[in-house]
Design a protein around this motif. Structure first.
Motif, PDB file in Angstrom:
ATOM      1  N   GLU A 270       0.810  -1.214   0.000  1.00 28.60           N
ATOM      2  CA  GLU A 270       0.000   0.000   0.000  1.00 28.60           C
ATOM      3  C   GLU A 270       0.845   1.266   0.000  1.00 28.60           C
ATOM      4  O   GLU A 270       0.396   2.332  -0.439  1.00 28.60           O
ATOM      5  CB  GLU A 270      -0.947   0.008   1.205  1.00 28.60           C
ATOM      6  CG  GLU A 270      -2.044  -1.034   1.174  1.00 28.60           C
ATOM      7  CD  GLU A 270      -1.548  -2.444   1.478  1.00 28.60           C
ATOM      8  OE1 GLU A 270      -2.227  -3.415   1.074  1.00 28.60           O
ATOM      9  OE2 GLU A 270      -0.472  -2.569   2.108  1.00 28.60           O
ATOM     10  N   ASP A 271       2.079   1.151   0.488  1.00 26.74           N
ATOM     11  CA  ASP A 271       2.948   2.324   0.523  1.00 26.74           C
ATOM     12  C   ASP A 271       3.390   2.762  -0.868  1.00 26.74           C
ATOM     13  O   ASP A 271       3.755   3.914  -1.067  1.00 26.74           O
ATOM     14  CB  ASP A 271       4.161   2.056   1.420  1.00 26.74           C
ATOM     15  CG  ASP A 271       3.749   1.864   2.876  1.00 26.74           C
ATOM     16  OD1 ASP A 271       2.945   2.684   3.358  1.00 26.74           O
ATOM     17  OD2 ASP A 271       4.189   0.886   3.499  1.00 26.74           O
ATOM     18  N   GLY A 272       3.323   1.846  -1.834  1.00 26.20           N
ATOM     19  CA  GLY A 272       3.563   2.245  -3.214  1.00 26.20           C
ATOM     20  C   GLY A 272       2.527   3.246  -3.680  1.00 26.20           C
ATOM     21  O   GLY A 272       2.845   4.233  -4.365  1.00 26.20           O
ATOM     22  N   ASP A 273       1.266   3.004  -3.304  1.00 22.23           N
ATOM     23  CA  ASP A 273       0.206   3.958  -3.641  1.00 22.23           C
ATOM     24  C   ASP A 273       0.395   5.272  -2.890  1.00 22.23           C
ATOM     25  O   ASP A 273       0.173   6.355  -3.451  1.00 22.23           O
ATOM     26  CB  ASP A 273      -1.163   3.372  -3.300  1.00 22.23           C
ATOM     27  CG  ASP A 273      -1.639   2.355  -4.330  1.00 22.23           C
ATOM     28  OD1 ASP A 273      -1.309   2.532  -5.526  1.00 22.23           O
ATOM     29  OD2 ASP A 273      -2.320   1.400  -3.943  1.00 22.23           O
ATOM     30  N   ARG A 274       0.803   5.177  -1.638  1.00 23.93           N
ATOM     31  CA  ARG A 274       0.959   6.404  -0.848  1.00 23.93           C
ATOM     32  C   ARG A 274       2.015   7.333  -1.453  1.00 23.93           C
ATOM     33  O   ARG A 274       1.822   8.548  -1.546  1.00 23.93           O
ATOM     34  CB  ARG A 274       1.333   6.049   0.591  1.00 23.93           C
ATOM     35  CG  ARG A 274       0.217   5.352   1.364  1.00 23.93           C
ATOM     36  CD  ARG A 274       0.543   5.192   2.830  1.00 23.93           C
ATOM     37  NE  ARG A 274      -0.575   4.556   3.523  1.00 23.93           N
ATOM     38  CZ  ARG A 274      -0.630   3.270   3.855  1.00 23.93           C
ATOM     39  NH1 ARG A 274       0.406   2.473   3.577  1.00 23.93           N
ATOM     40  NH2 ARG A 274      -1.678   2.772   4.460  1.00 23.93           N
ATOM     41  N   ILE A 275       3.129   6.771  -1.860  1.00 19.66           N
ATOM     42  CA  ILE A 275       4.186   7.622  -2.419  1.00 19.66           C
ATOM     43  C   ILE A 275       3.787   8.129  -3.803  1.00 19.66           C
ATOM     44  O   ILE A 275       4.100   9.265  -4.175  1.00 19.66           O
ATOM     45  CB  ILE A 275       5.539   6.861  -2.433  1.00 19.66           C
ATOM     46  CG1 ILE A 275       6.693   7.843  -2.507  1.00 19.66           C
ATOM     47  CG2 ILE A 275       5.619   5.840  -3.564  1.00 19.66           C
ATOM     48  CD1 ILE A 275       8.031   7.221  -2.184  1.00 19.66           C
ATOM     49  N   HIS A 276       3.050   7.305  -4.544  1.00 20.64           N
ATOM     50  CA  HIS A 276       2.562   7.722  -5.863  1.00 20.64           C
ATOM     51  C   HIS A 276       1.565   8.879  -5.728  1.00 20.64           C
ATOM     52  O   HIS A 276       1.613   9.847  -6.510  1.00 20.64           O
ATOM     53  CB  HIS A 276       1.894   6.521  -6.543  1.00 20.64           C
ATOM     54  CG  HIS A 276       1.376   6.788  -7.916  1.00 20.64           C
ATOM     55  ND1 HIS A 276       2.200   7.018  -9.000  1.00 20.64           N
ATOM     56  CD2 HIS A 276       0.098   6.860  -8.396  1.00 20.64           C
ATOM     57  CE1 HIS A 276       1.465   7.216 -10.085  1.00 20.64           C
ATOM     58  NE2 HIS A 276       0.190   7.133  -9.741  1.00 20.64           N
ATOM     59  N   GLN A 277       0.691   8.783  -4.753  1.00 26.10           N
ATOM     60  CA  GLN A 277      -0.301   9.836  -4.537  1.00 26.10           C
ATOM     61  C   GLN A 277       0.325  11.155  -4.100  1.00 26.10           C
ATOM     62  O   GLN A 277      -0.273  12.225  -4.308  1.00 26.10           O
ATOM     63  CB  GLN A 277      -1.337   9.363  -3.520  1.00 26.10           C
ATOM     64  CG  GLN A 277      -2.251   8.275  -4.061  1.00 26.10           C
ATOM     65  CD  GLN A 277      -2.974   7.501  -2.982  1.00 26.10           C
ATOM     66  OE1 GLN A 277      -2.889   7.823  -1.788  1.00 26.10           O
ATOM     67  NE2 GLN A 277      -3.690   6.450  -3.383  1.00 26.10           N
ATOM     68  N   ARG A 278       1.511  11.094  -3.527  1.00 30.98           N
ATOM     69  CA  ARG A 278       2.232  12.307  -3.166  1.00 30.98           C
ATOM     70  C   ARG A 278       2.876  12.976  -4.379  1.00 30.98           C
ATOM     71  O   ARG A 278       3.414  14.079  -4.277  1.00 30.98           O
ATOM     72  CB  ARG A 278       3.349  11.990  -2.143  1.00 30.98           C
ATOM     73  CG  ARG A 278       2.905  11.643  -0.724  1.00 30.98           C
ATOM     74  CD  ARG A 278       2.432  12.852   0.086  1.00 30.98           C
ATOM     75  NE  ARG A 278       3.242  14.030  -0.149  1.00 30.98           N
ATOM     76  CZ  ARG A 278       4.395  14.316   0.481  1.00 30.98           C
ATOM     77  NH1 ARG A 278       4.865  13.499   1.408  1.00 30.98           N
ATOM     78  NH2 ARG A 278       5.056  15.425   0.219  1.00 30.98           N
ATOM     79  N   GLY A 279       2.851  12.306  -5.526  1.00 26.41           N
ATOM     80  CA  GLY A 279       3.488  12.857  -6.712  1.00 26.41           C
ATOM     81  C   GLY A 279       5.000  12.726  -6.701  1.00 26.41           C
ATOM     82  O   GLY A 279       5.703  13.435  -7.428  1.00 26.41           O
ATOM     83  N   ILE A 280       5.517  11.813  -5.892  1.00 23.64           N
ATOM     84  CA  ILE A 280       6.958  11.591  -5.781  1.00 23.64           C
ATOM     85  C   ILE A 280       7.358  10.474  -6.742  1.00 23.64           C
ATOM     86  O   ILE A 280       6.730   9.409  -6.769  1.00 23.64           O
ATOM     87  CB  ILE A 280       7.343  11.213  -4.335  1.00 23.64           C
ATOM     88  CG1 ILE A 280       7.055  12.388  -3.388  1.00 23.64           C
ATOM     89  CG2 ILE A 280       8.815  10.796  -4.245  1.00 23.64           C
ATOM     90  CD1 ILE A 280       7.165  12.021  -1.917  1.00 23.64           C
ATOM     91  N   LEU A 281       8.390  10.709  -7.542  1.00 22.21           N
ATOM     92  CA  LEU A 281       8.888   9.689  -8.462  1.00 22.21           C
ATOM     93  C   LEU A 281       9.687   8.661  -7.674  1.00 22.21           C
ATOM     94  O   LEU A 281      10.685   9.000  -7.039  1.00 22.21           O
ATOM     95  CB  LEU A 281       9.756  10.319  -9.546  1.00 22.21           C
ATOM     96  CG  LEU A 281      10.261   9.364 -10.635  1.00 22.21           C
ATOM     97  CD1 LEU A 281       9.105   8.864 -11.497  1.00 22.21           C
ATOM     98  CD2 LEU A 281      11.316  10.046 -11.509  1.00 22.21           C
ATOM     99  N   TYR A 282       9.256   7.415  -7.734  1.00 24.20           N
ATOM    100  CA  TYR A 282       9.896   6.346  -6.980  1.00 24.20           C
ATOM    101  C   TYR A 282      10.592   5.382  -7.932  1.00 24.20           C
ATOM    102  O   TYR A 282       9.996   4.920  -8.913  1.00 24.20           O
ATOM    103  CB  TYR A 282       8.863   5.589  -6.144  1.00 24.20           C
ATOM    104  CG  TYR A 282       9.422   4.399  -5.407  1.00 24.20           C
ATOM    105  CD1 TYR A 282      10.374   4.557  -4.401  1.00 24.20           C
ATOM    106  CD2 TYR A 282       9.012   3.100  -5.723  1.00 24.20           C
ATOM    107  CE1 TYR A 282      10.893   3.468  -3.732  1.00 24.20           C
ATOM    108  CE2 TYR A 282       9.520   2.003  -5.053  1.00 24.20           C
ATOM    109  CZ  TYR A 282      10.470   2.194  -4.059  1.00 24.20           C
ATOM    110  OH  TYR A 282      10.997   1.106  -3.398  1.00 24.20           O
ATOM    111  N   ALA A 283      11.856   5.065  -7.633  1.00 22.88           N
ATOM    112  CA  ALA A 283      12.611   4.072  -8.392  1.00 22.88           C
ATOM    113  C   ALA A 283      12.533   2.746  -7.642  1.00 22.88           C
ATOM    114  O   ALA A 283      13.127   2.622  -6.562  1.00 22.88           O
ATOM    115  CB  ALA A 283      14.065   4.505  -8.551  1.00 22.88           C
ATOM    116  N   PRO A 284      11.796   1.757  -8.149  1.00 15.68           N
ATOM    117  CA  PRO A 284      11.688   0.475  -7.437  1.00 15.68           C
ATOM    118  C   PRO A 284      13.063  -0.078  -7.081  1.00 15.68           C
ATOM    119  O   PRO A 284      13.956  -0.178  -7.933  1.00 15.68           O
ATOM    120  CB  PRO A 284      10.949  -0.413  -8.447  1.00 15.68           C
ATOM    121  CG  PRO A 284      10.098   0.550  -9.214  1.00 15.68           C
ATOM    122  CD  PRO A 284      10.965   1.771  -9.376  1.00 15.68           C
TER     123      PRO A 284
END
Length: 349
Positions: A270-284
């Motif tokens: 679920e934290d993948g969605d949380r960081i995505h919703q913040r508009g932060i670019l995440y590198a898996p």
């Protein structure tokens, strides 16, 4: 947990082996998640866990991460991981290493071990006296193998550059503020490359002296370990232990990019969605930090030289771009996109 099979992290593991050697005092686990693509490759971690159940969860999550990492890197390896449970004094003896080597040998090549947190190249050399199923052993100049850390750090650096270009519109890291969590081999390599590009670095480590030495070397600033994730920075780069991005920490992030070498940075899916919703670019994490296992695989399989390793690592930014493109096209978070890609590659999609 009620049973190992009920654990959300079990995820159809092929094998979870609990090891106890009375004479040496060794307590360890070897977890094999998937051998779909070949013999299982993954390092052995030496760590003190507050509860033995924490070691089981760590082994399961790390093992699954290695399946995904090896698949996404295009390697002919399955995914597994081992953990050695250290006591509070971190006691490590030659007898323990020998016993672990015998446990690896008993799997007859199904699991190939390598370096991870708390283990050194010297430790692997000791293990290799009991089994040939070891990678990351000392090598000569220009040969494939040895410490995976520099290779991991190169891939992480390239991934940060790709993220900075996409999210910040920057063609170089000059002037980019990077907050580095960790000052070990991987973070150190990232820091040196980024500093050479002109990046501004804030560095934290639980070992304050190590953080200070790295900061002095690269012209960075030392910050407290409990502050580094929440600095106002262009890039936050986790390069220590995992599960640091969760329901409590993600709302406090003040960054545009999260890109680092630590495994299992997201505490839950679920934290993948949380960081995505913040508009932060995440590198898996298992995509960006694959440089070390790329080197280890090339050494063990024997399918290339140092130039091959470098070329394979330099493909990491392209994989990240593919993930980010699909994330934008579908609206799904980057971690979930990467997981689905990896699961298809290991026949579980």
């Amino acid at each position: 947990m009620d049973s190992l099979w009920d654990s959300p992290d079990f995820d159809e593991h092929e094998l979870v082996q609990f090891i106890h050697d009375r004479e040496s005092g060794l307590r360890a686990l070897i977890a094999i998640h998937s051998s779909h693509l070949g013999p299982v490759g993954g390092g052995v971690r030496f760590w003190h866990y507050a509860k033995s159940g924490d070691a089981v969860v760590d082994a399961l999550r790390l093992s699954r991460g290695m399946s995904y990492k090896n698949a996404m890197a295009g390697l002919p390896l399955g995914g597994g991981k081992a953990v050695i449970l250290a006591d509070s004094q971190r006691t490590k003896t030659p007898e323990m290493l020998a016993a672990f080597g015998r446990a690896v040998e008993a799997l007859a090549g199904r699991y190939v071990t390598a370096e991870d947190v708390g283990m050194s190249v010297a430790d692997l050399s000791a293990i290799s006296k009991q089994t040939r199923h070891v990678a990351g052993l000392p090598v000569g100049e220009g040969e494939v193998g040895g410490d995976p850390g520099p290779h991991t750090s190169y891939g992480v650096y390239l991934g940060i550059c790709a993220a900075a270009k996409r999210a910040l519109g920057r063609d170089s890291l000059a002037g980019v503020h990077i907050a580095l969590q960790g000052a070990g081999s991987v973070a150190g390599g990232v820091a040196r490359r980024a500093a050479a590009d002109g990046a501004r670095l804030s560095i934290a480590d639980i070992d304050g002296d190590r953080a200070r030495r790295l900061a002095d070397e690269v012209g960075g600033t030392v910050v407290a370990p409990d502050e580094v994730l929440f600095l106002e920075a262009d890039v936050v780069s986790p390069n220590a232990l995992g599960a640091i991005l969760d329901e409590q920490s993600i709302p406090r992030l003040r960054t545009t990019v999260v890109a680092g070498g630590a495994n299992n940075q997201l505490a839950t899916p679920e934290d993948g969605d949380r960081i995505h919703q913040r508009g932060i670019l995440y590198a898996p994490d298992y995509v960006i930090n694959a440089g070390g296992i790329i080197n280890v695989s090339t050494e063990y399989v024997g399918d290339g030289d140092a130039d091959t390793v470098r070329g394979r690592i330099e493909a990491i930014p392209g994989r990240l771009e593919t993930i980010w493109d699909e994330s934008i096209a579908t609206g799904r978070n980057a971690a979930a996109v990467a997981d689905d890609m990896a699961r298809r590659l290991i026949g579980r999609g």
